[in-house]
Scaffold this motif. Structure first.
Motif, mmCIF file in Angstrom:
data_model
loop_
_atom_site.group_PDB
_atom_site.id
_atom_site.type_symbol
_atom_site.label_atom_id
_atom_site.label_comp_id
_atom_site.label_asym_id
_atom_site.label_seq_id
_atom_site.Cartn_x
_atom_site.Cartn_y
_atom_site.Cartn_z
ATOM 1 N N ASP A 67 15.702 44.157 -8.375
ATOM 2 C CA ASP A 67 14.954 42.938 -8.703
ATOM 3 C C ASP A 67 15.591 42.206 -9.884
ATOM 4 N N ALA A 68 15.927 42.966 -10.926
ATOM 5 C CA ALA A 68 16.534 42.353 -12.111
ATOM 6 C C ALA A 68 17.917 41.793 -11.770
ATOM 7 N N ALA A 69 18.664 42.517 -10.936
ATOM 8 C CA ALA A 69 19.990 42.044 -10.543
ATOM 9 C C ALA A 69 19.889 40.734 -9.770
ATOM 10 N N LEU A 70 18.959 40.659 -8.845
ATOM 11 C CA LEU A 70 18.805 39.440 -8.058
ATOM 12 C C LEU A 70 18.417 38.258 -8.938
ATOM 13 N N ASN A 71 17.486 38.470 -9.858
ATOM 14 C CA ASN A 71 17.103 37.393 -10.769
ATOM 15 C C ASN A 71 18.308 36.853 -11.537
ATOM 16 N N ARG A 72 19.147 37.767 -12.023
ATOM 17 C CA ARG A 72 20.303 37.325 -12.827
ATOM 18 C C ARG A 72 21.346 36.637 -11.967
ATOM 19 N N VAL A 73 21.571 37.138 -10.769
ATOM 20 C CA VAL A 73 22.547 36.515 -9.872
ATOM 21 C C VAL A 73 22.092 35.114 -9.483
ATOM 22 N N VAL A 74 20.832 34.969 -9.152
ATOM 23 C CA VAL A 74 20.306 33.652 -8.770
ATOM 24 C C VAL A 74 20.476 32.653 -9.910
ATOM 25 N N ARG A 75 20.181 33.091 -11.126
ATOM 26 C CA ARG A 75 20.350 32.191 -12.280
ATOM 27 C C ARG A 75 21.805 31.778 -12.439
ATOM 28 N N ALA A 76 22.704 32.731 -12.262
ATOM 29 C CA ALA A 76 24.128 32.418 -12.401
ATOM 30 C C ALA A 76 24.598 31.453 -11.326
ATOM 31 N N ILE A 77 24.175 31.675 -10.101
ATOM 32 C CA ILE A 77 24.588 30.788 -9.005
ATOM 33 C C ILE A 77 24.018 29.389 -9.195
ATOM 34 N N ASN A 78 22.728 29.327 -9.460
ATOM 35 C CA ASN A 78 22.075 28.017 -9.555
ATOM 36 C C ASN A 78 22.536 27.207 -10.750
ATOM 37 N N ASN A 79 22.914 27.878 -11.839
ATOM 38 C CA ASN A 79 23.367 27.182 -13.047
ATOM 39 C C ASN A 79 24.884 27.059 -13.121
ATOM 40 N N ARG A 80 25.562 27.495 -12.067
ATOM 41 C CA ARG A 80 27.033 27.431 -12.011
ATOM 42 C C ARG A 80 27.671 28.145 -13.201
ATOM 43 N N ILE A 130 26.087 43.363 -14.473
ATOM 44 C CA ILE A 130 25.397 44.081 -13.398
ATOM 45 C C ILE A 130 26.376 45.112 -12.857
ATOM 46 N N VAL A 131 25.999 46.361 -12.914
ATOM 47 C CA VAL A 131 26.834 47.438 -12.389
ATOM 48 C C VAL A 131 26.375 47.776 -10.978
ATOM 49 N N THR A 132 27.307 47.754 -10.017
ATOM 50 C CA THR A 132 27.027 48.344 -8.710
ATOM 51 C C THR A 132 28.027 49.484 -8.546
ATOM 52 N N ASP A 133 27.513 50.670 -8.264
ATOM 53 C CA ASP A 133 28.363 51.856 -8.310
ATOM 54 C C ASP A 133 27.748 52.956 -7.462
ATOM 55 N N TYR A 134 28.534 53.994 -7.232
ATOM 56 C CA TYR A 134 28.056 55.137 -6.445
ATOM 57 C C TYR A 134 28.403 56.463 -7.114
ATOM 58 N N HIS A 135 29.093 56.421 -8.256
ATOM 59 C CA HIS A 135 29.473 57.652 -8.955
ATOM 60 C C HIS A 135 28.270 58.238 -9.699
ATOM 61 N N GLU A 136 28.390 59.500 -10.032
ATOM 62 C CA GLU A 136 27.334 60.148 -10.800
ATOM 63 C C GLU A 136 27.155 59.438 -12.137
ATOM 64 N N VAL A 137 25.908 59.302 -12.556
ATOM 65 C CA VAL A 137 25.584 58.602 -13.795
ATOM 66 C C VAL A 137 25.325 59.619 -14.895
#
Length: 291
Positions: A26-39, A125-132
């Motif tokens: 949810d937080a990632a989507l909010n930030r991505v949308v802001r970045a896209i919409n505000n260029r 925003i981190v997208t990953d699959y390794h152990e944290v």
């Protein structure tokens, strides 16, 4: 800004493997949308194996479709801990004018590097699959992180990136995002994650998409290797050959060319790149066999 979650009526409940079950989505989507919409400048950061290249290409295609201001960066060296490189942040990411850095397949334990980015005015925003290792309040999308209730834990980098794409698509009402599953399939098979559960679905659907793909780069590879999409063994052998990290190791320029291969809208250019990369792979295989 209105919470994105309130605007997801378009999200299709029949879609398997709900991306919003992932902690941080949810937080990632909010930030991505802001970045896209505000260029705002978005920079995608990932490594030069096929899984990383597929992930970068996937996000580039989606962000460009949405008219985002986006670039990517591939480090020269893979960190043994799959961290964000501090020198890359200071010398490259900042210079690109990034306001949002999105990692693919790395960064889950890069707490100090994320803080450095924040001090430079760059959200991460981190997208990953390794152990944290450790916990943080930063935005991390990784099914293996603590307190993530997502049931399937074996996604590749491209698989996790696709979860973000699913969330973005639900907000912007994008249709037919399964057309990108050919790329996700390449990364998933190359990464040699267990082909069960969601990965099995990705591979099956990705092979279906491979038959009708409109990706010029993938079609160029198919032409060179004379791939018969009905022969799954041949497809797996093809992916193993082009995806071996040994054929890409130390050849960072080839990684950037491979990203172009999967994102170009020029059929002729795609065919030329595929021929060049095939020659490079064959040459590297000969070098390995001699050594």
């Amino acid at each position: 800004m209105e919470n994105c979650k309130e605007k997801l009526q378009y999200f299709q409940p029949q879609l398997r493997f709900n991306p919003f079950a992932l902690k941080g989505m949810d937080a990632a989507l909010n930030r991505v949308v802001r970045a896209i919409n505000n260029r705002e400048k978005i920079v995608i950061y990932g490594y030069y194996d096929l899984d990383g290249i597929s992930s970068i290409a996937l996000l580039l295609l989606v962000f460009k479709y949405l008219n985002a201001d986006v670039e990517y960066f591939v480090p020269n060296v893979i960190s043994p801990n799959f961290n964000i490189n501090s020198e890359d942040v200071k010398n490259n990411i900042k210079a690109l004018g990034a306001k949002l850095l999105i990692t693919v397949g790395c960064g889950s334990s890069s707490f100090s590097q994320i803080k450095m980015c924040n001090n430079l005015g760059i959200d991460v925003i981190v997208t990953d699959y390794h152990e944290v290792k450790g916990t943080t309040d930063e935005i991390i999308i990784n099914p293996k992180q603590e307190n993530c209730n997502y049931e399937f834990k074996f996604l590749s980098a491209s698989g996790v990136a696709f979860k973000l794409v699913q969330a973005i698509a639900s907000y912007y009402r994008m249709k037919s995002i399964n057309k990108y599953l050919d790329l996700v399939m390449l990364g998933t098979v190359a990464q040699e994650v267990p082909l069960i559960g969601e990965n099995k679905f990705i591979v099956e659907e990705g092979i279906k998409q491979l038959k009708k793909t409109n990706n010029y780069g993938i079609n160029a590879w198919k032409k060179i290797y004379k791939l018969n999409e009905e022969n799954e063994t041949a497809i797996f052998e093809f992916v193993k050959k082009i995806g071996s990290t040994r054929t890409l190791e130390g050849r960072i320029d080839n990684a950037r060319i491979a990203v172009e291969l999967f994102t170009t809208s020029d059929k002729y250019r795609a065919e030329q790149i595929a021929k060049y990369l095939n020659n490079e792979i064959e040459k590297r295989i000969r070098e390995i066999s001699i050594s």
